[in-house]
Design an enzyme around this catalytic site. Structure first.
Site, PDB file in Angstrom:
ATOM      1  N   ARG A  70      30.990  30.812  76.076  1.00  0.00           N
ATOM      2  CA  ARG A  70      30.783  31.462  74.777  1.00  0.00           C
ATOM      3  C   ARG A  70      30.801  30.427  73.661  1.00  0.00           C
ATOM      4  O   ARG A  70      31.711  29.614  73.564  1.00  0.00           O
ATOM      5  CB  ARG A  70      31.868  32.510  74.526  1.00  0.00           C
ATOM      6  CG  ARG A  70      31.916  33.097  73.113  1.00  0.00           C
ATOM      7  CD  ARG A  70      30.871  34.170  72.922  1.00  0.00           C
ATOM      8  NE  ARG A  70      30.727  34.594  71.544  1.00  0.00           N
ATOM      9  CZ  ARG A  70      31.226  35.711  71.047  1.00  0.00           C
ATOM     10  NH1 ARG A  70      31.923  36.519  71.805  1.00  0.00           N
ATOM     11  NH2 ARG A  70      31.007  36.037  69.788  1.00  0.00           N
ATOM     12  N   ARG A  79      24.993  35.788  72.906  1.00  0.00           N
ATOM     13  CA  ARG A  79      26.186  35.154  73.460  1.00  0.00           C
ATOM     14  C   ARG A  79      26.260  35.432  74.955  1.00  0.00           C
ATOM     15  O   ARG A  79      25.657  36.373  75.435  1.00  0.00           O
ATOM     16  CB  ARG A  79      27.444  35.649  72.765  1.00  0.00           C
ATOM     17  CG  ARG A  79      27.544  37.182  72.705  1.00  0.00           C
ATOM     18  CD  ARG A  79      28.309  37.577  71.457  1.00  0.00           C
ATOM     19  NE  ARG A  79      28.452  38.984  71.262  1.00  0.00           N
ATOM     20  CZ  ARG A  79      27.717  39.710  70.419  1.00  0.00           C
ATOM     21  NH1 ARG A  79      26.750  39.172  69.745  1.00  0.00           N
ATOM     22  NH2 ARG A  79      27.966  40.986  70.258  1.00  0.00           N
ATOM     23  N   ASP A  82      31.183  38.688  75.321  1.00  0.00           N
ATOM     24  CA  ASP A  82      31.954  39.089  74.147  1.00  0.00           C
ATOM     25  C   ASP A  82      32.962  40.128  74.611  1.00  0.00           C
ATOM     26  O   ASP A  82      32.581  41.224  75.030  1.00  0.00           O
ATOM     27  CB  ASP A  82      31.016  39.677  73.087  1.00  0.00           C
ATOM     28  CG  ASP A  82      31.746  40.086  71.822  1.00  0.00           C
ATOM     29  OD1 ASP A  82      32.803  39.503  71.521  1.00  0.00           O
ATOM     30  OD2 ASP A  82      31.248  40.995  71.126  1.00  0.00           O
ATOM     31  N   ASP A  84      36.024  42.499  73.581  1.00  0.00           N
ATOM     32  CA  ASP A  84      36.740  43.120  72.466  1.00  0.00           C
ATOM     33  C   ASP A  84      37.878  43.961  73.018  1.00  0.00           C
ATOM     34  O   ASP A  84      37.729  44.615  74.055  1.00  0.00           O
ATOM     35  CB  ASP A  84      35.818  44.035  71.661  1.00  0.00           C
ATOM     36  CG  ASP A  84      34.758  43.285  70.882  1.00  0.00           C
ATOM     37  OD1 ASP A  84      35.072  42.218  70.325  1.00  0.00           O
ATOM     38  OD2 ASP A  84      33.613  43.770  70.832  1.00  0.00           O
TER      39      ASP A  84
END
Length: 150
Positions: A70, A79, A82, A84
């Site tokens: 990343r 990317r 990711d 979260d």
């Protein structure tokens, strides 16, 4: 960016190896939002059990993103991976690096669809909606479709 299926597979494997319990939604191919000039994403939600505090879990996730290449060049841009943290039990917090629940949770169809697959009747902190109700009310109309791997 790159081999989307492989990055997700590597992330799933790292999660399984790092946490005593993990379950995953199906994989969804989703239209980009905000920064539109990029390929579609693959998205998936994982539910885990951990003793790590939220900030340490974020550090773990950022380290995994880094191991998988990343780079943060364009905000919300292409990317490799990711990760979260959407929810952490019913915890509500606002910090410099982490806000819970995730501040865009109620605004993102690509998050709510796989989350509803895992826990449709879970009540969300702050809004007190179930995930199913949040999905029914989301204004985001971007496309989210179950992904059939090649």
């Amino acid at each position: 960016m790159g081999n989307r299926e492989d990055y997700l597979s590597q992330a799933r494997q790292a999660i399984k190896e790092s946490f005593s319990f993990a379950r995953f939604s199906a994989v969804y191919e989703t239209e980009p939002v905000d920064f539109l000039d990029q390929p579609w994403f693959l998205n998936q939600v994982a539910e885990i059990q951990t003793d790590l505090p939220p900030e340490s879990l974020l550090e773990w996730a950022l380290a995994l993103e880094g191991r998988l290449g990343r780079q943060r060049k364009i905000p919300k841009g292409p990317r490799t991976l990711d990760i979260d943290i959407l929810l952490y039990d019913q915890k509500i917090m606002t910090g410099e690096k982490l806000t819970l629940p995730h501040p865009e949770l109620l605004n993102r169809r690509h998050v709510l669809v796989p989350l509803a697959e895992l826990a449709p009747d879970k009540k969300l902190p702050l809004s007190h909606l179930t995930i199913r109700e949040a999905l029914e009310n989301v204004k985001d109309r971007s496309q989210v479709k179950q992904y059939a791997s090649s």
